[in-house]
Scaffold this active site. Sequence first.
Site, PDB file in Angstrom:
ATOM      1  N   ASP A 165      -5.090   1.866   5.139  1.00  0.00           N
ATOM      2  CA  ASP A 165      -5.864   2.996   4.623  1.00  0.00           C
ATOM      3  C   ASP A 165      -7.275   2.592   4.231  1.00  0.00           C
ATOM      4  OD1 ASP A 165      -4.728   1.472   2.527  1.00  0.00           O
ATOM      5  OD2 ASP A 165      -5.001   3.126   1.112  1.00  0.00           O
ATOM      6  N   GLU A 222      -2.733   1.049   0.380  1.00  0.00           N
ATOM      7  CA  GLU A 222      -3.119   0.023  -0.583  1.00  0.00           C
ATOM      8  C   GLU A 222      -4.074   0.560  -1.633  1.00  0.00           C
ATOM      9  OE1 GLU A 222      -5.947  -3.209  -2.006  1.00  0.00           O
ATOM     10  OE2 GLU A 222      -6.330  -1.413  -0.808  1.00  0.00           O
TER      11      GLU A 222
END
Length: 484
Positions: free
Chosen positions: A78, A145
């Site tokens: 991400d 994350e």
Amino acid sequence: MSAIHELQPHALWQHFSAICDIPHPSFHEEQIREHLIGFAKEHDLEWQSDAVGNVIIRKHATPGMENRVGVIFQGHMDMVPQKNNDTVHDFPTDPIKAYIDGDWVTAEGTTLGADNGIGMAAALAVLAAKDLHHGPIEALFTATEETGMIGAQGLQPGVLDGKILLNLDTEDEGELYIGCAGGTRIEVNGEYATETPVDNFVFKTLAISGLKGGHSGCDIHLGRGNAIKLLIRALHRLEAEGVRIASLTGGSLANAIPREASAVIAIPEASQIACDNIIDQCSNELTAELSVVEPNLTLTLSNAAPAAELMSLQDQSKWVAAVNACPNGAQRMSDSIEGVVETSLNMGVLTINEGKVKAHILPRSLVGSCNDALSDAVAGLFRMLDAEVIFSDSYPGWKPDPDSQILAIMKRVYAELYAQAPGVKVVHAGLECGLLGSKYPEWDMISFGPTIRFPHSPDEKVHIQSVAKFWDLLVATLKAIPEA
């Protein structure tokens, strides 16, 4: 593809260009996950995806290196979705518009996603390469994350076989990271009584903008302005003239230093001149205080539509005082690691609207007990207002190991490549290594990457030459991995 795919090393930049074309903000990683799985299938590589959305891709050793210690590449899928107010961009659907700007690659009005797209691209380039020398490789691409380390939290022990973890998620070429801070996300939910405004109010929008923002771990030591805290400071001054708050919004992510914040306020007609003077004074004070780190700071007042409700005077006084008093920024420097922030806090989000107050706050520390103490202090402050305070997504720090074998290898390799010693550092930002190491305590871990500036902000950029050096170091390190 933009012209960035023509940069060196070609394979890495081609993969990064493709990643930029795939929307992948936190919680919207489906397309990048499918891209990774499709890549594995295309290259006839073993892969798996677990229950929390992590993707693992495996590649056999090159001939003659089958007995080398297994290496795990690790990065996250991400990116942080941040954009300028005047930029039209829908992160879940729109590609990132990356372009070359001199010695850097950046994006048009949004975060670039070099954090951690460059790390992903490097791993994919190694997995696809036919001309590199390496032992067994596993690439771990973790989910979400940036907003809770969900993939690392959910990774199960016993899934990965390698013993050396190369985390590809730090942001200074020439520095090897062997430790990081831990953190806890704090969510504050409160309520307030409302009142109907009387006829003698003039409605305005008070806004602070032009701040640099940035990563609440990597950039917290720079002393940049927090738009929420600065706006509340001005509102606190305006309360003396009877100014009331109708609504407020500031920031978008707990781990990004807020660049912008605004409030719809009601000014008594008789106090307009006095309020204009206070705002001018605040603007002059903030400009003087932050002229070096925030040269584009602006505090503006503009017309607004009348609001149907105002925060009650009693509740407004309490909440403004509490937010004003809440710690923010670097709190303490490390006694053992020179120049590194030990403990910090970032008020990343604040909204006041329709009888609800919501805040997202992120404390960090290299020392677990200090993180707990700061978290408890913040919770105690807001619980005095009868607010609900929720701790979530806590993650441990990563304790440095100066005797690490992979550290010794990479220090030697770096010196051989560049005729100088690399830096050995601990980063105040949160890396997944702490969580991953708690599940795989036998791993020997290190983190490195190219030079990335202003991550988590629309000014994010990655230095082109540093990417080439990062790649060369990665390739040479794989060749130098010892036998098992």
